[in-house]
Every structure is written in structure tokens, then in C-alpha cells.
Design a protein around this motif. Structure first.
Motif, mmCIF file in Angstrom:
data_model
loop_
_atom_site.group_PDB
_atom_site.id
_atom_site.type_symbol
_atom_site.label_atom_id
_atom_site.label_comp_id
_atom_site.label_asym_id
_atom_site.label_seq_id
_atom_site.Cartn_x
_atom_site.Cartn_y
_atom_site.Cartn_z
ATOM 1 N N ALA A 1 0.978 -1.313 -0.311
ATOM 2 C CA ALA A 1 -0.019 -0.059 -0.091
ATOM 3 C C ALA A 1 0.820 1.185 -0.150
ATOM 4 N N ILE A 2 1.807 1.186 0.763
ATOM 5 C CA ILE A 2 2.591 2.315 1.090
ATOM 6 C C ILE A 2 3.405 2.690 -0.485
ATOM 7 N N PHE B 1 -1.444 5.073 4.304
ATOM 8 C CA PHE B 1 -2.046 4.653 5.586
ATOM 9 C C PHE B 1 -3.542 4.094 5.362
ATOM 10 N N ALA B 2 -4.409 4.903 4.566
ATOM 11 C CA ALA B 2 -5.670 4.460 4.683
ATOM 12 C C ALA B 2 -5.914 3.225 3.609
ATOM 13 N N LEU B 3 -4.934 3.232 2.575
ATOM 14 C CA LEU B 3 -5.199 1.941 1.629
ATOM 15 C C LEU B 3 -4.647 0.850 2.359
ATOM 16 N N ALA B 4 -3.478 1.062 3.332
ATOM 17 C CA ALA B 4 -3.006 0.028 4.141
ATOM 18 C C ALA B 4 -4.587 -0.651 5.180
ATOM 19 N N VAL B 5 -5.126 0.536 5.714
ATOM 20 C CA VAL B 5 -6.201 -0.107 6.505
ATOM 21 C C VAL B 5 -7.099 -0.934 5.882
ATOM 22 N N GLY C 1 -8.500 -4.778 6.433
ATOM 23 C CA GLY C 1 -10.013 -5.095 6.375
ATOM 24 C C GLY C 1 -10.063 -6.209 5.461
ATOM 25 N N LEU C 2 -9.549 -6.322 4.384
ATOM 26 C CA LEU C 2 -9.721 -7.068 3.533
ATOM 27 C C LEU C 2 -9.420 -8.558 3.773
ATOM 28 N N ALA D 1 -9.595 7.776 4.029
ATOM 29 C CA ALA D 1 -8.741 8.235 2.826
ATOM 30 C C ALA D 1 -9.591 9.509 2.304
ATOM 31 N N ALA D 2 -10.741 9.542 2.683
ATOM 32 C CA ALA D 2 -11.732 10.633 2.357
ATOM 33 C C ALA D 2 -11.386 11.899 3.004
ATOM 34 N N ALA D 3 -11.052 11.811 4.282
ATOM 35 C CA ALA D 3 -10.637 12.707 5.105
ATOM 36 C C ALA D 3 -9.232 13.384 4.712
ATOM 37 N N GLY D 4 -8.537 12.444 4.372
ATOM 38 C CA GLY D 4 -6.956 12.821 4.067
ATOM 39 C C GLY D 4 -6.860 13.448 2.702
ATOM 40 N N ALA D 5 -7.625 13.182 1.853
ATOM 41 C CA ALA D 5 -7.898 13.600 0.674
ATOM 42 C C ALA D 5 -8.689 14.925 0.635
#
Length: 220
Positions: A111-112, A132-136, A140-141, A167-171
Motif C-alpha cells: 500500500a505504501i 495509511f488508508a489503503l493499508a487499513v 480489513g479485506l 482516505a476521504a478525510a486525508g484527500a
């Protein structure tokens, strides 16, 4: 001040990844639900900090929704569902803890690597928060696919959705209407999942996915 804001944002986003690993490691059902509540609390803190850093007051509403519904309402309701279903045991996993954790570390590295290479021109804070969001999301998957218990898979799905919110908050946030609609969609999905779990328990006397496979094709 900017350096401190950057460090705190990273600390909270990294804390969310850490709690995701704790959920991935956990094999006790009640402990898993408690960790999901902690996951939501860290998410709420991270989103609230993003609201402060970005000067985006609407993100405080997102943080409040995450805190109330995902850290309190949903975990309490899941605890009651588990009590009603009489599920008081360990959660069986598809593979062992060791390989699962190694797979999780590999997904975080992926992800990173992918996100940092895909967004070289983006704001550093947003880019690394998205990593980090993609890692979460990936963790989860992984939680979903490695759990044989339906409740554990539900928790994995909701932790994945926490990653989408981060991810939405970070973007630089998302429209308030979208935030509210997502919150209600998750709440409705949770209600449907609760009914679904009760129906599984009533029909098959178990919520273990492996046991349900043996009933495939069975007629009433």
C-alpha cells in the motif's frame, strides 16, 4: 507548528494501521469487538485532527458520526447480537496467525509503495495519509478472508470502511451530503447484517462459515 501537525496526523493514521493489525491477530470474539470500537475511536480522532489541520469544519461532523455510531452504537449492538446468538468462543481462522501477520505486513508495504509512487505531486500529508488508508483497507479485506466466523467477517468489512473514511478525510475531505449518506448506508447495512446473522443462526444453529458450507444445496 506545521511539523507538529504533520507528526500528529501520522501518529493517528499509523495508530489506525496498528489497531488493524491487533484485530487481525485477535481470535477472541468479544476482544475483536472491543478492538473495533478502539479502531473507530482512533479514526474519529484522526478525522477530527484533519478537520483542524485543513480548516474543514464539516469533517468534525464526520468524526462525530464515527465516534457515536462506529465506536459506541455498532459495537454495543454487536455485543448484544453475539449474546443473543450465544457465540462465546474463539474465532477460527483460515490460516495461522503467523502467516496472516506476514501477509498483513506485505499488504502494508504494498500500500505504501503503490500510493507514494502513484501520487508524487500530491501534498505530502495527504499522500501519506492515503497510503495509511489503503493499508487499513487491505488489512480489513485480509481480516474478512481469514475469518470463518460471520461476525468476524462483518467486523472486517466495517474496518475496511473505516479506511475509506480516512482516505476521504486525508484527500481534503468529501461533501457533507456524501458523508451523511455513507453513515446511513453503513447503519442500514449493519441492520441488514444483524437480521442476516439471526436468520443464519435460526436456520443452521451456527454462524461458522466452514459449517455453513456443509449445508450448501440443502433443501428445507
Amino acid at each position: 507548528m506545521e511539523g507538529l501537525a504533520f507528526d500528529i496526523a501520522h501518529l493517528l493514521a499509523g495508530g489506525l494501521v496498528l489497531v488493524s493489525f491487533m484485530m487481525l491477530y485477535q481470535d477472541r470474539l468479544y476482544a475483536l469487538l472491543n478492538l473495533f470500537a478502539l479502531h473507530a475511536v482512533v479514526l474519529a480522532l484522526s478525522v477530527a485532527w484533519q478537520a483542524h489541520v485543513q480548516g474543514a469544519p464539516h469533517l468534525y461532523i464526520t468524526a462525530a458520526i464515527a465516534l457515536v455510531f462506529k465506536a459506541i452504537v455498532i459495537p454495543v449492538a454487536l455485543h448484544r447480537i453475539v449474546q443473543r446468538l450465544g457465540i462465546h468462543r474463539e474465532i477460527e481462522t483460515v490460516i495461522g496467525v503467523g502467516p496472516t501477520m506476514l501477509a498483513g505486513m506485505g499488504l502494508v508495504a504494498l500500500a505504501i509503495s503503490v500510493m507514494l509512487q502513484a501520487t508524487p505531486e500530491a501534498d505530502p500529508l495527504a499522500r501519506e495519509d492515503l497510503a495509511f488508508a489503503l493499508a487499513v483497507i487491505l488489512l480489513g479485506l485480509l481480516t474478512m478472508v481469514t475469518r470463518r466466523n460471520a461476525v468476524g467477517q462483518v467486523v472486517g468489512f466495517m474496518s475496511l470502511e473505516n479506511g475509506l473514511i480516512l482516505a476521504a478525510a486525508g484527500a481534503k475531505g468529501m461533501p457533507l451530503v456524501v458523508e451523511i449518506s455513507v453513515a446511513f448506508s453503513v447503519l442500514i447495512a449493519f441492520i441488514v447484517i444483524g437480521i442476516f446473522l439471526f436468520r443464519i443462526r435460526e436456520r443452521f444453529d451456527t454462524v461458522d462459515i466452514q459449517a455453513l458450507d456443509r449445508h450448501r444445496g440443502e433443501r428445507r
